[in-house]
Write a protein that holds these residues in place. Structure first.
Motif, PDB file in Angstrom:
ATOM      1  N   GLY A   1      34.103  41.260  34.800  1.00  0.00           N
ATOM      2  CA  GLY A   1      33.852  41.432  33.372  1.00  0.00           C
ATOM      3  C   GLY A   1      32.656  40.632  32.900  1.00  0.00           C
ATOM      4  O   GLY A   1      31.953  39.980  33.676  1.00  0.00           O
ATOM      5  N   ARG A   2      32.464  40.607  31.593  1.00  0.00           N
ATOM      6  CA  ARG A   2      31.247  40.014  31.029  1.00  0.00           C
ATOM      7  C   ARG A   2      31.197  38.497  31.201  1.00  0.00           C
ATOM      8  O   ARG A   2      30.113  37.911  31.192  1.00  0.00           O
ATOM      9  CB  ARG A   2      31.135  40.369  29.550  1.00  0.00           C
TER      10      ARG A   2
ATOM     11  N   ASP B   1      40.621  43.281  31.437  1.00  0.00           N
ATOM     12  CA  ASP B   1      41.986  43.591  31.005  1.00  0.00           C
ATOM     13  C   ASP B   1      42.967  42.914  31.967  1.00  0.00           C
ATOM     14  O   ASP B   1      43.274  43.438  33.035  1.00  0.00           O
ATOM     15  CB  ASP B   1      42.193  45.109  30.988  1.00  0.00           C
ATOM     16  N   TYR B   2      43.471  41.756  31.575  1.00  0.00           N
ATOM     17  CA  TYR B   2      44.405  41.019  32.433  1.00  0.00           C
ATOM     18  C   TYR B   2      45.786  41.656  32.448  1.00  0.00           C
ATOM     19  O   TYR B   2      46.546  41.454  33.399  1.00  0.00           O
ATOM     20  CB  TYR B   2      44.502  39.564  31.982  1.00  0.00           C
ATOM     21  N   SER B   3      46.121  42.406  31.422  1.00  0.00           N
ATOM     22  CA  SER B   3      47.410  43.118  31.438  1.00  0.00           C
ATOM     23  C   SER B   3      47.407  44.177  32.530  1.00  0.00           C
ATOM     24  O   SER B   3      48.411  44.381  33.229  1.00  0.00           O
ATOM     25  CB  SER B   3      47.685  43.755  30.077  1.00  0.00           C
TER      26      SER B   3
ATOM     27  N   PHE C   1      40.279  42.769  45.830  1.00  0.00           N
ATOM     28  CA  PHE C   1      40.069  43.815  44.839  1.00  0.00           C
ATOM     29  C   PHE C   1      39.295  43.209  43.679  1.00  0.00           C
ATOM     30  O   PHE C   1      39.243  41.983  43.502  1.00  0.00           O
ATOM     31  CB  PHE C   1      41.394  44.434  44.363  1.00  0.00           C
ATOM     32  N   SER C   2      38.659  44.058  42.908  1.00  0.00           N
ATOM     33  CA  SER C   2      37.947  43.620  41.707  1.00  0.00           C
ATOM     34  C   SER C   2      38.578  44.300  40.500  1.00  0.00           C
ATOM     35  O   SER C   2      39.254  45.320  40.632  1.00  0.00           O
ATOM     36  CB  SER C   2      36.458  43.972  41.799  1.00  0.00           C
ATOM     37  N   PHE C   3      38.360  43.731  39.335  1.00  0.00           N
ATOM     38  CA  PHE C   3      38.963  44.314  38.135  1.00  0.00           C
ATOM     39  C   PHE C   3      38.105  44.011  36.917  1.00  0.00           C
ATOM     40  O   PHE C   3      37.377  43.023  36.862  1.00  0.00           O
ATOM     41  CB  PHE C   3      40.384  43.765  37.917  1.00  0.00           C
TER      42      PHE C   3
ATOM     43  N   TYR D   1      49.738  36.573  31.122  1.00  0.00           N
ATOM     44  CA  TYR D   1      49.601  37.411  32.317  1.00  0.00           C
ATOM     45  C   TYR D   1      49.457  36.553  33.566  1.00  0.00           C
ATOM     46  O   TYR D   1      49.995  36.900  34.633  1.00  0.00           O
ATOM     47  CB  TYR D   1      48.404  38.342  32.166  1.00  0.00           C
ATOM     48  N   LEU D   2      48.761  35.428  33.454  1.00  0.00           N
ATOM     49  CA  LEU D   2      48.639  34.528  34.598  1.00  0.00           C
ATOM     50  C   LEU D   2      50.000  33.944  34.963  1.00  0.00           C
ATOM     51  O   LEU D   2      50.343  33.820  36.149  1.00  0.00           O
ATOM     52  CB  LEU D   2      47.647  33.404  34.288  1.00  0.00           C
TER      53      LEU D   2
END
Length: 415
Positions: free
Chosen positions: A219-220, A293-295, A256-258, A329-330
């Motif tokens: 992400g940014r 989006d951590y969810s 993986f990346s997200f 989420y963590l």
């Protein structure tokens, strides 16, 4: 104005024209006077100095002065490249220069231009070679080779990397040995004790082939640059090196990346082709720099990673507010897995805090910088409060600190 010089000037002009024609004949009388070749690596290593070798052979019967102008890929924005050499007759010269790419992708070289001049040096003849050569830039495989050599050598201490073998209490049996003071009496083997007529204990070692996943936030927040490279590319380089160490330690490596969704997934395995699979997926990580989006990350981990695993999350938190938005989420991920959050120190803030304050504005800047640095330490404590491990590191130390954290976890047997 000076008639007496009239004939002398014509004589000088005639000599210049004569030498010019002679120089043209000398340089262009042979069809193949100079041969050149550029040798680039099969692929460039991102963030590292990559050697480019130029070989020039002189077929003239006299020494030549050459000026080499290589058309370097546009990503480097180099417009003043020039190397001058002197090559004797029927001789070969070889030299190299270095390129440091800071982003992954395809790098296209133009022509290798060689301008050759005779000893008269009135004109130069241009030769062009190796037009349109393309070299891809992959994550830092040079670092991978470096840590592959030192990670299990006898010189680990000076690098901060330690190979530790811990006697654990997992289900992987190692041997039966005689009891010595300090051994855990819970591991007494009564059958072996009866046969030997002395106390014998079972010895176990850490369980191998555990799942280790590297999750890369693209992400940014990962767009922040450091020495020309983004934090994302530092995380990608560290993932490649750490994957190699994990496989050497007989564990299963995956990644993986997200961002808006989870992509570039490589299931944790211990195959011979696993490193190549990880390398190709890291090369193909495409950045979008949206808000991550951590969810979605939490839901994907819960659905696809069923076995308890070590998850190393590369991301960046600048403020406590930024952490608190993602903390639920963590915590959810940490319930079922061992989570390590890796985030970065802002090295420019250290420069501000160490700078002498001469004006009121400098004092304000220094106080604000110290506030942000202190907030990073608060983030570490906040994560620790919920049983989440963390690594706060500078970008240039990312690979080493991450390897050390993995080896520490293995040594403590907490996975």
């Amino acid at each position: 104005m000076f008639p007496v010089l009239y004939h002398a000037v014509w004589f000088v002009l005639l000599m210049i024209v004569t030498f010019f024609v002679l120089d043209v004949l000398i340089l262009f009388s042979t069809r193949k006077g100079i041969e050149g070749h550029r040798t680039a690596p099969e692929k460039l290593s991102n963030g590292d100095e990559n050697p480019i070798v130029v070989t020039i052979k002189n077929y003239y019967t006299f020494s030549v002065q050459v000026k080499v102008i290589d058309e370097i890929p546009v990503q480097f924005q180099v417009r003043d490249f020039e190397i001058k050499r002197k090559i004797k007759n029927a001789a070969q010269d070889e030299f190299q220069y270095y390129l440091r790419p800071v982003e992954r992708g395809e790098y296209h070289f133009g022509c290798l231009n060689i301008y050759a001049s005779s000893p008269l040096q009135i004109i130069a003849r241009r030769y062009r070679f190796d037009k349109g050569q393309m070299v891809p830039t992959y994550p830092s495989y040079i670092q991978l080779r470096k840590y592959d050599l030192i990670a299990f050598s006898n010189n680990l201490f000076q690098y901060g990397v330690k190979k530790i073998r811990r006697i654990g209490h997992t289900m992987e049996f190692e041997q039966i040995k005689e009891y010595v003071p300090g051994d855990d009496i819970r591991t007494l083997n009564w059958k072996a004790t009866a046969k030997k007529n002395s106390l014998m204990v079972n010895q176990f070692q850490d369980e191998k082939s555990q799942n280790i996943y590297m999750a890369i936030d693209k992400g940014r927040v990962m767009k922040m640059p450091f020495n020309g490279m983004s934090l994302l590319d530092y995380a990608i380089n560290a993932t490649l090196v750490l994957s190699n160490v994990i496989l050497k330690k007989q564990d299963k490596a995956g990644m993986f990346s997200f961002s808006k969704k989870v992509e570039n997934r490589v299931v944790a395995e211990k195959r011979t082709s696993q490193m190549q699979k990880i390398l190709e997926n890291l090369y193909n990580v495409r950045t979008d720099y949206f808000e991550s989006d951590y969810s979605r990350l939490y839901a994907d981990i819960k659905k696809n990673i069923n076995q308890r695993s070590l998850i190393i999350l590369y991301t960046n938190f600048e403020t406590m507010d930024g952490l608190h938005r993602q903390l639920p989420y963590l915590k959810g991920i940490a319930k079922n897995h061992l989570l390590v959050v890796v985030f970065f120190q802002n090295t420019e803030l250290y420069q501000i805090t160490n700078k002498k304050s001469d004006t009121v504005q400098d004092v304000y800047d220094k106080v604000i910088a110290e506030k942000f640095l202190f907030e990073k330490k608060l983030i570490v404590n906040e994560l620790k409060k919920y049983g989440i491990h963390s690594v706060l590191t500078q970008p240039e130390n990312l690979t080493l600190d991450t390897i050390n954290k993995y080896l520490e976890i293995k040594a403590r047997g907490i996975l």
